[in-house]
Write a protein that holds these residues in place. Structure first.
Motif, PDB file in Angstrom:
ATOM      1  N   PRO A  28       1.050  -1.112   0.166  1.00  0.00           N
ATOM      2  CA  PRO A  28       0.064   0.069  -0.171  1.00  0.00           C
ATOM      3  C   PRO A  28       0.798   1.328  -0.085  1.00  0.00           C
ATOM      4  N   SER A  79      -0.379   3.239  -3.235  1.00  0.00           N
ATOM      5  CA  SER A  79      -1.720   4.087  -2.908  1.00  0.00           C
ATOM      6  C   SER A  79      -1.773   5.173  -3.861  1.00  0.00           C
ATOM      7  N   VAL A 119      -4.561   3.550   4.143  1.00  0.00           N
ATOM      8  CA  VAL A 119      -2.932   3.422   3.929  1.00  0.00           C
ATOM      9  C   VAL A 119      -2.061   3.893   5.145  1.00  0.00           C
TER      10      VAL A 119
END
Length: 126
Positions: A23, A27, A50
């Protein structure tokens, strides 16, 4: 005991990679933003998710973090995986991909079980 440590760290590192590293690195890509939008969540929710995933995954791999904090991290990830599955099923139906978070939840359960196995009072005597 060595086998237990290997199992614990293998499962925990997999969670760290899936929930912390991936992530953090992906992200802000268009694919990630589209995925959050596809599920019906606002973009700020993805950003907050995140941050919490990265912090939680760090708490899992830092040995000095113990007790309640680690318990809350395990609980938070469990909720994350359960609700991710529900979100995917609600939007995409019973697609096999919808159940992938449950696979990661199983790995988290292994990490949790071996965390307690390694930190039980009986292990402190060894």
């Amino acid at each position: 005991m060595k086998k237990d440590k290997i199992i614990y760290w293998t499962a925990t590192i997999i969670i760290f990679l899936f929930e912390g590293v991936m992530p953090a690195l992906t992200s802000q890509t268009e694919l990630a933003k589209e995925g959050i939008h596809h599920l019906g969540y606002p973009e700020y929710f993805g950003n907050a998710l995140v941050v919490f995933k990265v912090l939680g995954s760090l708490a899992l791999v830092i040995p000095q973090v113990r007790g309640r904090i680690k318990e809350w991290v395990y609980a938070g990830f469990a909720f994350d995986f359960i609700f991710a599955t529900i979100s995917h099923i609600a939007v995409d139906g019973m697609d096999p991909q919808s159940f992938f978070p449950l696979f990661i939840l199983a790995i988290l359960a292994v990490s949790y079980r071996y965390y307690h196995k390694l930190n039980s009072p009986s292990m402190a005597l060894l």
